[in-house]
Scaffold this motif. Structure first.
Motif, short mmCIF file in Angstrom:
data_model
loop_
_atom_site.label_atom_id
_atom_site.label_comp_id
_atom_site.label_asym_id
_atom_site.label_seq_id
_atom_site.Cartn_x
_atom_site.Cartn_y
_atom_site.Cartn_z
N SER A 1 43.93 42.89 34.08
CA SER A 1 43.54 44.09 34.84
C SER A 1 44.10 44.04 36.25
O SER A 1 44.51 45.08 36.80
N CYS A 2 44.14 42.84 36.84
CA CYS A 2 44.80 42.69 38.15
C CYS A 2 46.26 43.06 38.06
O CYS A 2 46.83 43.71 38.95
N GLY A 3 46.91 42.64 36.96
CA GLY A 3 48.33 42.97 36.78
C GLY A 3 48.57 44.46 36.64
O GLY A 3 49.57 44.99 37.15
N LEU A 4 47.68 45.16 35.95
CA LEU A 4 47.82 46.61 35.82
C LEU A 4 47.76 47.29 37.18
O LEU A 4 48.53 48.23 37.46
N MET A 5 46.87 46.84 38.04
CA MET A 5 46.75 47.44 39.37
C MET A 5 48.01 47.17 40.20
O MET A 5 48.53 48.07 40.88
N THR A 6 48.52 45.95 40.13
CA THR A 6 49.75 45.64 40.88
C THR A 6 50.93 46.41 40.31
O THR A 6 51.80 46.87 41.06
N LEU A 7 50.99 46.58 38.99
CA LEU A 7 52.06 47.36 38.37
C LEU A 7 52.05 48.79 38.89
O LEU A 7 53.11 49.37 39.18
N LEU A 8 50.87 49.38 38.99
CA LEU A 8 50.77 50.75 39.51
C LEU A 8 51.31 50.81 40.94
O LEU A 8 52.05 51.75 41.29
N ARG A 9 50.94 49.84 41.76
CA ARG A 9 51.43 49.83 43.14
C ARG A 9 52.95 49.72 43.18
O ARG A 9 53.62 50.43 43.92
N VAL A 10 53.50 48.81 42.38
CA VAL A 10 54.96 48.59 42.39
C VAL A 10 55.68 49.85 41.97
O VAL A 10 56.67 50.27 42.60
N ALA A 11 55.23 50.49 40.89
CA ALA A 11 55.91 51.69 40.38
C ALA A 11 55.91 52.81 41.41
O ALA A 11 56.95 53.45 41.66
N VAL A 12 54.77 53.06 42.03
CA VAL A 12 54.68 54.13 43.02
C VAL A 12 55.54 53.82 44.24
O VAL A 12 56.27 54.69 44.75
#
Length: 584
Positions: free
Chosen positions: A377-388
């Motif tokens: 779940s931490c990875g999903l949040m960081t992925l969202l930040r990176v993509a945006v």
């Protein structure tokens, strides 16, 4: 179009060169002064790295301004050591990946994953190794620091070189083969010169990327191990801990001076020298200027002294290790049987499964599926930040980079500014960010996010500038003749022209943003610490606590997300750039 022309290396005797006076001139004096000063600084800086590790405890980092020149020298030497190792890695590994299809199937995904592994992730495992390799010696900590810097520099350079080797114009490659050049000769006569402009720009970017992680690489804190090597990174870490604004300002000023110095003394001359390697049929009207390069060109004695070494280099480049007939076109790579491909795939799959089982068996001894879910779940949040963040950075810096790259005279002035901004450590902004968030009550999950892209967005800008600067002059002239403008110019001319460079920059920026999350998602100022929910904070906290299993779990989850994101987006775009967007 000329690649490594004979008169560019000057190793062969010719009447004009033989009539050059031997006696030194004023240019020789200036050049020898610069060279002598550089050698003296290197000798002085490296001699301090061979002491006892116990001396670091007896001589702690001081915030006195008088220590900054020494710290700046030590940090700069570590940076250049990392760059040299990165160049060797790039020439060997990236070339192997580009020329061998099966090797590329392993090397390229591995580089995708490794570029996203946080610097602290490497330090967790390498610090103990190097300290045991050199027990009680400072050189062990120095090697660990240089290795950490290397991991923050190498991937951008390797991807740039790989991209260039896979997009060499077909007609140039066919010319080399018609002259029956061996693979070794073709590398030095065509491939390395063709890749030189992009590699140089990315080397400058990598140098700045090392500065971004300088605090993590010099102020090493892993479990019970706490080592602070003399350098600007340790100086900054101590200044932040003690809330010393004046020391932070002094460190930033020292960084500005260092970046300006090595930009003027090293990178600008190399850029001016690399102008000859542009792929174009007509000469560009604007050239990169360098006063150091002009001094070297007008020397007498240095030319005489360097001629034998240049001749030796020329002979080494012309050695025929293998015949051209036995070489496979690097654009098509290995053309082996399907049985061989299946056997190779089976071996790779077996190795992946074995590695996965070993990792799973190691983690299950102390962790539960709840830990896996938390890290995921931490990875999903960081992925969202990176993509945006990558999307926003692309929309901003692609048009800016094209505008700068098409104006070489402007690029010369923008380059050092962009280098400094890329080198600006996120830690320097922690005081202002932490204070602003605490005072305003803002959400750290949102407002700590821009720190992730602070250093990595410049990978996009630098690569786009390199692509626009390398755009063939004859094509620009054709565009002007046909009066192609507006959206057609972007869609049909410039965006396809810089597309391979952009993909390299965006791919590296993505991996770098994952790497930077370990610095950006945990910000502290004195005793005040803020955290954003994400994988970077998860790994940073585990590293500080010395929890190796959670560090491994975080790295595995990060590798999964990076591989998934690259496979569904960047790899297809990379393949498209190799297949369609090239000057044939």
């Amino acid at each position: 179009m000329v690649f490594f022309p004979h008169n560019s290396i000057e190793p062969r005797a010719n009447p004009a060169f033989s009539r050059v006076p031997i006696l030194p001139n004023i240019y020789d004096l200036v050049a020898f002064t610069l060279l002598g000063g550089a050698i003296a600084l290197v000798v002085h800086g490296t001699s301090d790295m061979s002491g006892s590790l116990a001396l670091l405890e007896k001589q702690p980092i001081s915030l006195g301004i008088g220590h900054l020149p020494e710290y700046a020298l030590r940090t700069t030497l570590r940076m250049f050591a990392g760059i040299l190792i990165s160049l060797v890695f790039t020439f060997v590994v990236a070339t192997f990946a580009a020329k061998n299809r099966r090797a590329g199937q392993i090397i390229v995904p591995a580089m995708d994953i490794l570029q996203s592994v946080p610097v602290l992730g490497f330090l967790t495992f390498t610090v103990t190794f190097f300290l045991r390799l050199f027990p009680g010696q400072e050189i062990g900590a120095e090697c660990a620091s240089i290795f950490a810097i290397f991991t923050s520099q190498v991937w951008n350079m390797a991807f740039s070189f790989y991209q260039s080797l896979t997009s060499i114009p077909t007609d140039l490659d066919e010319v080399c083969r018609s002259f029956k050049l061996s693979a070794w000769q073709r590398f030095w006569r065509l491939e390395a010169p063709f890749a030189a402009p992009g590699l140089i720009w990315n080397t400058m970017m990598s140098m700045s990327g090392g500065w971004f992680f300088v605090v993590a690489s010099e102020a090493i804190t892993v479990g019970n191990t706490d080592i602070r090597l003399p350098g600007i990174g340790s100086y900054l870490a101590l200044a932040i801990d003690e809330k010393n604004f004046s020391a932070i300002a002094a460190a930033v000023l020292a960084m500005v001076v260092i970046i300006l110095l090595y930009n003027q003394l090293l990178f600008r001359p190399i850029l001016a020298w690399a102008e000859k390697f542009k792929v174009e049929q007509s000469t560009s009207k604007e050239k990169v200027n360098s006063w150091v390069y002009d001094i070297i060109r007008h020397t007498r004695l240095i030319k005489r002294l360097s001629a034998p070494f240049l001749w030796i280099g020329q002979q080494l480049m012309m050695i025929r290790f293998s015949s051209a007939e036995n070489q496979v076109n690097p654009a098509n790579s290995d053309t082996h049987s399907e049985i061989g491909d299946c056997a190779w795939g089976f071996c790779v799959l077996s190795a992946i499964l074995w590695g996965g089982w070993v990792t799973f068996d190691y983690l299950r001894q102390a962790l539960s599926w709840q830990d896996v879910w938390i890290s995921f779940s931490c990875g999903l949040m960081t992925l969202l930040r990176v993509a945006v963040l990558i999307l926003l950075a692309s929309l901003l810096w692609v048009p800016v980079g094209i505008w700068i790259g098409l104006r070489p005279s402007l690029a010369q002035h923008i380059q050092p500014i962009a280098q400094f901004l890329a080198a600006f450590p996120a830690n320097v902004l922690f005081p202002f960010v932490v204070i602003a968030i605490v005072v305003t009550g803002a959400n750290p999950n949102i407002w700590l996010s821009p720190l992730m892209i602070l250093g990595t967005q410049w990978y996009i800008l630098f690569n786009v500038i390199a692509g626009a600067a390398s755009f063939p002059t004859d094509l620009k002239e054709a565009v002007a003749v046909y009066q192609i403008r507006s959206w057609t110019w972007w869609r049909r001319v410039m965006l396809p022209g810089i597309f391979p460079y952009y993909i390299t920059g965006a791919l590296t920026a993505t991996g770098g943003s994952w790497n930077a999350s370990i610095v950006a998602e945990v910000a502290s100022w004195g005793n005040t610490q803020l955290e954003a929910y994400g994988l970077g904070a998860y790994i940073a906290n585990a590293t500080t606590a010395g929890d190796v299993r959670r560090v491994v779990l975080g790295i595995v989850v990060m590798a999964f997300f990076v591989t998934f994101f690259n496979r569904i987006l960047w790899r297809p775009l990379y393949a498209f750039a190799e297949r369609r967007i090239r000057f044939n």
